[in-house]
Write a protein that holds these residues in place. Structure first.
Motif, PDB file in Angstrom:
ATOM      1  N   ASP A 167       0.886  -1.256   0.027  1.00  0.00           N
ATOM      2  CA  ASP A 167      -0.032   0.069  -0.037  1.00  0.00           C
ATOM      3  C   ASP A 167       0.927   1.354  -0.037  1.00  0.00           C
ATOM      4  N   GLU A 169      -7.685   0.027  -4.725  1.00  0.00           N
ATOM      5  CA  GLU A 169      -8.398  -1.071  -5.089  1.00  0.00           C
ATOM      6  C   GLU A 169      -7.601  -2.173  -5.473  1.00  0.00           C
ATOM      7  N   TYR A 170      -7.716  -3.217  -4.615  1.00  0.00           N
ATOM      8  CA  TYR A 170      -6.847  -4.491  -4.875  1.00  0.00           C
ATOM      9  C   TYR A 170      -7.661  -5.443  -5.638  1.00  0.00           C
ATOM     10  N   LYS A 171      -7.261  -6.199  -6.765  1.00  0.00           N
ATOM     11  CA  LYS A 171      -7.848  -7.265  -7.320  1.00  0.00           C
ATOM     12  C   LYS A 171      -7.593  -8.627  -7.097  1.00  0.00           C
ATOM     13  N   ARG A 216      -3.559 -10.741  -3.721  1.00  0.00           N
ATOM     14  CA  ARG A 216      -4.210  -9.866  -4.400  1.00  0.00           C
ATOM     15  C   ARG A 216      -3.289  -8.814  -5.274  1.00  0.00           C
ATOM     16  N   LEU A 242      -2.179  -4.896  -7.279  1.00  0.00           N
ATOM     17  CA  LEU A 242      -2.464  -3.291  -7.428  1.00  0.00           C
ATOM     18  C   LEU A 242      -1.813  -2.933  -8.590  1.00  0.00           C
TER      19      LEU A 242
END
Ligand code: SF4
Length: 462
Positions: free
Chosen positions: A304, A324-326, A334, A336
């Motif tokens: 982050d 917004e993490y996928k 996850r 970014l």
């Protein structure tokens, strides 16, 4: 032969032994009692022999067990009243675990532990959220240098610059050094973990402010896992005293959260009604109004913080609010991304648990990893789920406990930018100079060493 190598474990404890580094504590029959062992369940002991070895290279040998006995609740109690100034550094994950257990807020836990520990003679209780900010600033600086270098260097050199991998998890470092070695180690950030940076700050700088010689400080950290004990005992985290007479360790003893709970129980106090004491602000993330603050992310917020910093410094994109993490494979993997002019310029990932990290290191080895930064943690769900945390209450599932820990971890904790942390700014002004300076490199950075295992050394360990 199997007789000589046999070890005594209890089936009910096996999960504790293999998590989080997926190593196991092998206690030979003539070795001392392992401090790594949690309280034994009331089950029948079973014999484990060499043939049961998982060959995971994560074993704690009996020699290491002796070393780890220095890092126990008993040893801490023995060091009370020995004339040393005892300083505690409390991790935010341990604070959250105690908060959930007692139904308190993290700040209340901090204040009540301050009361308890000071009543035992502890001089100061600090907070590793503050040294995490120091670690993050150094990591941001290192990432920008690596990113720029990778774009200008030869193909061979750039391959070892990126992805940069976080270094705060000793479970991961132990696995990388023992199992992965030379191809992965250059990718690991040289910045020490928050446990070690707070140790370096206390023993090299804060001691002068407190007018105490570093050799007269006994520094104890409270951490969510046993692997932190191994980290504190590394030779890399020791230095010679000014008189050259003594080896000084940045962290003298590591207690797990569970061991602090044992201490509270041992003192037969009602922790929830214990008086609150003012917290020590010198190395704690507590603002003037008395609020806790820190970065987002219960395992350190590396991805982050570095993502925001790199977006701003490399691409002039300031990002406010949550990222917004996928989800890639599962909740523990996850990613970014930052896109500029239709091209992905930053690709970061959180990768927790051995299942995920084994996949990612295979990609790095084959040159197919597209990430620029990886926040790798050995424990599934990250540090809140460390093996040294307080176990779920009867009837509570591990999943429910993690959810409570996640909610409590950030309860009433203000989001703070590490670069704006006044305590850390002061450390740079008074001690380190600039991020990445020679002094910062000397005190806050380290090296990793591939562990080459010969047959004979493996046999000695056994
Ligand atoms: S993920 Fe966190 S708790 Fe687990 S081994 Fe690593 S540092 Fe310890």
């Amino acid at each position: 032969m199997s007789e000589r190598f046999s070890a005594t474990l209890r089936i009910g404890d096996l999960n504790d032994y293999i998590a989080p580094s997926q190593g196991c504590v092998i206690k030979t029959e003539n070795a001392g009692k392992s401090r790594m062992a949690p309280k034994a369940a009331q089950t029948e002991p079973v014999k484990i022999s060499l043939k049961d070895c998982l060959a995971c290279s994560g074993c704690i040998t009996s020699a290491e067990t002796v070393m780890l006995e220095k890092q126990s609740l008993d040893e801490f109690l023995l060091n009370l009243n020995k004339g040393k100034s005892i300083i505690f550094s409390l991790s935010p994950q341990s604070r959250a675990s105690l908060a959930v257990h007692f139904g308190l807020s993290p700040l209340q836990v901090f204040k009540k532990l301050t009361t308890l520990l000071k009543s035992l003679g502890v001089r100061a209780i600090f907070d590793t959220s503050s040294s995490r900010d120091l670690t993050l600033i150094e990591s941001c600086n290192e990432f920008i240098a690596r990113y720029r270098e990778s774009n200008s260097a030869s193909e061979e050199k750039s391959k070892s610059d990126l992805p940069m991998i976080s270094s705060a998890c000793p479970g991961w470092i132990c696995y990388a050094e023992k199992t992965l070695g030379s191809y992965i180690l250059p990718h690991i950030s040289s910045v020490k973990s928050p446990q070690q940076t707070i140790g370096a700050a206390i023993k090299n700088h804060i001691c002068q402010e407190l007018c105490i010689r570093p050799e007269d400080i006994y520094h104890v950290t409270v951490m969510p896992c046993y692997d932190k004990k191994l980290e504190a005992a590394r030779d890399d985290f020791m230095f010679q005293s000014d008189s050259d007479a003594e080896r000084i360790t940045e962290v003298d003893s590591v207690l797990t959260t569970g061991e602090v709970l044992d201490l509270i129980k041992m003192k037969s106090i009602d922790f929830t009604t214990l008086e609150d004491s003012p917290v020590d602000k010198l190395l704690s993330n507590v603002d003037e109004e008395g609020n806790l603050y820190g970065v987002r992310g219960s395992s350190g917020g590396y991805a982050d913080t570095l993502f925001r910093y790199a977006s701003k410094m490399l691409f002039r994109k300031e990002i406010d609010g949550p990222l917004e993490y996928k989800t890639v494979r599962n909740a523990d993997f996850r990613e970014l991304t930052l896109e500029v002019d239709g091209k992905i310029v930053l690709r970061f990932a959180l990768c927790y648990g051995f299942r995920n990290l084994r996949n990612i290191v295979t990609k790095i080895k084959s040159g197919k990893c597209e990430y620029h930064f990886l926040e790798i943690m050995a424990c599934p769900s990250g540090c809140l789920n460390g093996g040294g945390q307080i176990k779920p209450n009867p009837g509570q599932s591990a999943k429910d406990l993690i959810q409570s820990l996640e909610a409590t971890y950030s309860e009433n904790v203000l989001v703070g930018d590490p670069f704006e942390n006044p305590g850390i700014k002061r450390l740079y002004n008074d001690w380190l100079g600039q991020p990445g300076s020679e002094k910062a490199k000397r005190h806050l950075h380290t090296e990793y060493h591939p562990v080459v295992k010969s047959i004979s050394s493996q046999l000695q360990n056994w």
